[in-house]
Design an enzyme around this catalytic site. Structure first.
Site, PDB file in Angstrom:
ATOM      1  N   HIS A   1       0.856  -1.186   0.000  1.00 24.01           N
ATOM      2  CA  HIS A   1       0.000   0.000   0.000  1.00 24.01           C
ATOM      3  C   HIS A   1       0.888   1.231   0.000  1.00 24.01           C
ATOM      4  CE1 HIS A   1      -3.163   2.803   1.104  1.00 24.01           C
ATOM      5  NE2 HIS A   1      -4.013   1.868   0.728  1.00 24.01           N
TER       6      HIS A   1
ATOM      7  N   ASP B   1      -7.909  -5.425   0.112  1.00 26.23           N
ATOM      8  CA  ASP B   1      -8.400  -6.246  -0.998  1.00 26.23           C
ATOM      9  C   ASP B   1      -8.127  -7.728  -0.803  1.00 26.23           C
ATOM     10  OD1 ASP B   1      -9.478  -4.245  -2.686  1.00 26.23           O
ATOM     11  OD2 ASP B   1      -7.443  -3.565  -3.079  1.00 26.23           O
TER      12      ASP B   1
END
Ligand code: ACO
Length: 436
Positions: free
Chosen positions: A306, A363
């Site tokens: 991320h 996710d």
């Protein structure tokens, strides 16, 4: 605390103001740097650049904190609903009981889309990706609902936001139904936001859809977890398009397009595709880890890494718990969840991932939750888009009210040719002619 930063360029010292946020985060204001020193800052991907002041979402990537309007994501996921969280983001505070009831009523009232819009769906080729369709349809909505100039701005905005929140869900379900060659199911007045969506997706005249409360709650949590994430790629796209003075439909449509990419909202689909590939190849996770680590291989583990979180994404444990609860409640097992757990364990033991600050992101388990709900793979990014909509709206609205609002227009460092003369066509080199 220091309120000024000093920058020395070619022996001259420039004083630059330092801005401090409520949680102590600091930024050097370089907006006048070029004017003063003839130099710009260079920051590909805006990884170290703040573009606005915002009071919507606080995110600390080092400590794994996410709060909306001050409220921790853990509390919202536990106690709130998606509609309530949407109101919190857009209006700045939690609604009272009366206000919430009123909003639910308005969302129901505005849930239908113009019948002519359904005709547009018929003309997309059968394999069109629903994100492309959704992005176009949101722009199309603007043609059916132009801004209401006769109303005062607050009321006009509220109506437009209600329409978007309600109709995006209807359009998403309709696009799925039509892509399957099934009739469109209309929204029902007696159902809440999430249950209504599930019914529009899955109800059938031969097999009426029975809404399982745990499925509806899992969807609620999924959407709450996606509701906003400060200046992420799609939100930046919404703000950028909005900064040019474009209407909110156009800005949201741009957000959907940005979200479509596999490094952003397309990642939930890409994770399930990756897990399926591991499963199909016998379930050994190591070759995939080795590929992700190989210097000359662009392969990446989807659902890992991320831009902001360099520790655990605080949404991960909530999504993981939601996943476990849902599978247990449905008395179902998903072989992809076993693969996911083994992949995560192997990656967590491998120093490459911790050295690169790579941990699982939201996710990673999202796709397994969506599979358990019954959402088809190609609809996964659409589910993310519905969830992110209140974030886009609140950020667009905030940018509109920002006294420092400016047209987004980054600079560049030019690395092309020096000035040269135009060459008449007959005098151009052989190399050029090879293209003819
Ligand atoms: N697997 C393996 N290696 C990775 C991964 C990954 N998923 N992500 C980053 N890296 C490595 C890169 O190869 C690079 O290594 P190097 O320095 O040795 O060359 C290093 O980590 C930094 O990579 P960047 O691309 O510069 O990191 P950035 O912060 O820009 O990337 C991103 C963030 C795009 C999310 C990235 O981690 C990625 O591609 N992840 C996979 C896709 C994904 O899961 N996206 C969802 C993000 S969450 C969201 O949008 C809701």
């Amino acid at each position: 605390m220091d309120k000024t930063a000093r920058l020395i360029i070619d022996g001259t010292t420039y004083e630059l103001p330092v801005i401090t946020g409520t949680e102590g985060d600091r930024a050097i204001d370089v907006s006048k740097l070029r004017e003063k020193a003839g130099i710009i800052t260079f920051d590909p991907g805006f990884a170290n650049t703040g573009v606005c002041r915002s009071s919507i979402t606080f995110l600390d990537g080092e400590q794994g904190i996410l709060r909306h309007r001050g409220i921790p994501i853990e509390q919202l996921a536990e106690h709130s609903t998606f509609v309530e969280t949407s109101y919190l983001l857009i209006e700045g505070d939690l609604p009272t009981k009366d206000v919430l009831e009123n909003i639910s009523e308005l969302l129901n009232e505005h849930s239908l889309v113009h019948e002519d819009m359904l005709d547009f769906f018929e003309h997309y080729p059968p394999r069109s990706h629903p994100m492309g369709i959704l992005s176009s349809m949101v722009n199309t909505l603007r043609a059916f609902y132009p801004e209401l100039r006769e109303r005062d701005r607050e009321e006009e905005m509220r109506l437009t936001f209600t329409r978007l929140l309600s109709k995006l869900r209807t359009l998403a379900a309709a696009s799925y139904r039509i892509s399957r060659g099934h009739r469109v199911v209309y929204p029902r007045h007696d159902l809440k936001y999430c249950a209504n969506f599930l019914n529009m997706m899955f109800d059938s005249p031969v097999k009426p859809y029975v809404i399982h409360p745990d499925v509806a709650r899992a969807l609620e949590v999924f959407w709450i977890l996606h509701a906003d994430h400060e200046q992420n790629c799609s939100t930046a796209a919404v703000r950028l398009v909005g900064s040019a003075g474009a209407n909110v439909y156009a800005a949201v449509s741009a957000g959907i397009s940005a979200l479509w990419g596999r490094f952003h909202g397309g990642a939930n689909q890409a994770v399930v595709e990756m897990l399926q590939e591991i499963y199909n190849e016998g379930g050994d996770v190591q070759p995939f880890i080795d590929r992700a680590k190989a210097k000359n291989d662009p392969y990446r583990l989807m659902g890992f890494g991320h831009r902001i979180y360099k520790t655990y994404d605080p949404r991960v444990p909530i999504m993981e718990k939601t996943c476990d609860r849902l599978l247990a409640s449905l008395k179902r097992q998903d072989p992809l969840l076993d693969i996911a757990q083994r992949l995560r364990e192997a990656a967590e033991k491998d120093p490459y991932f911790s050295d690169h600050g790579l941990y699982v992101n939201v996710d990673f388990y999202a796709g397994i939750v969506l599979r358990a709900i019954g959402i088809p793979l190609e609809m996964f990014p659409v589910m993310f888009a519905i969830g992110r909509l209140p974030g886009w709206i609140s950020q667009w609205k905030e940018s509109l009210d920002d006294p420092q609002r400016k047209l987004y227009r980054p600079r560049q460092v030019y690395t092309g040719l020096f000035e040269r003369n135009y060459v008449p066509i007959d005098e151009r080199g052989k190399k050029m002619r090879e293209w003819a």
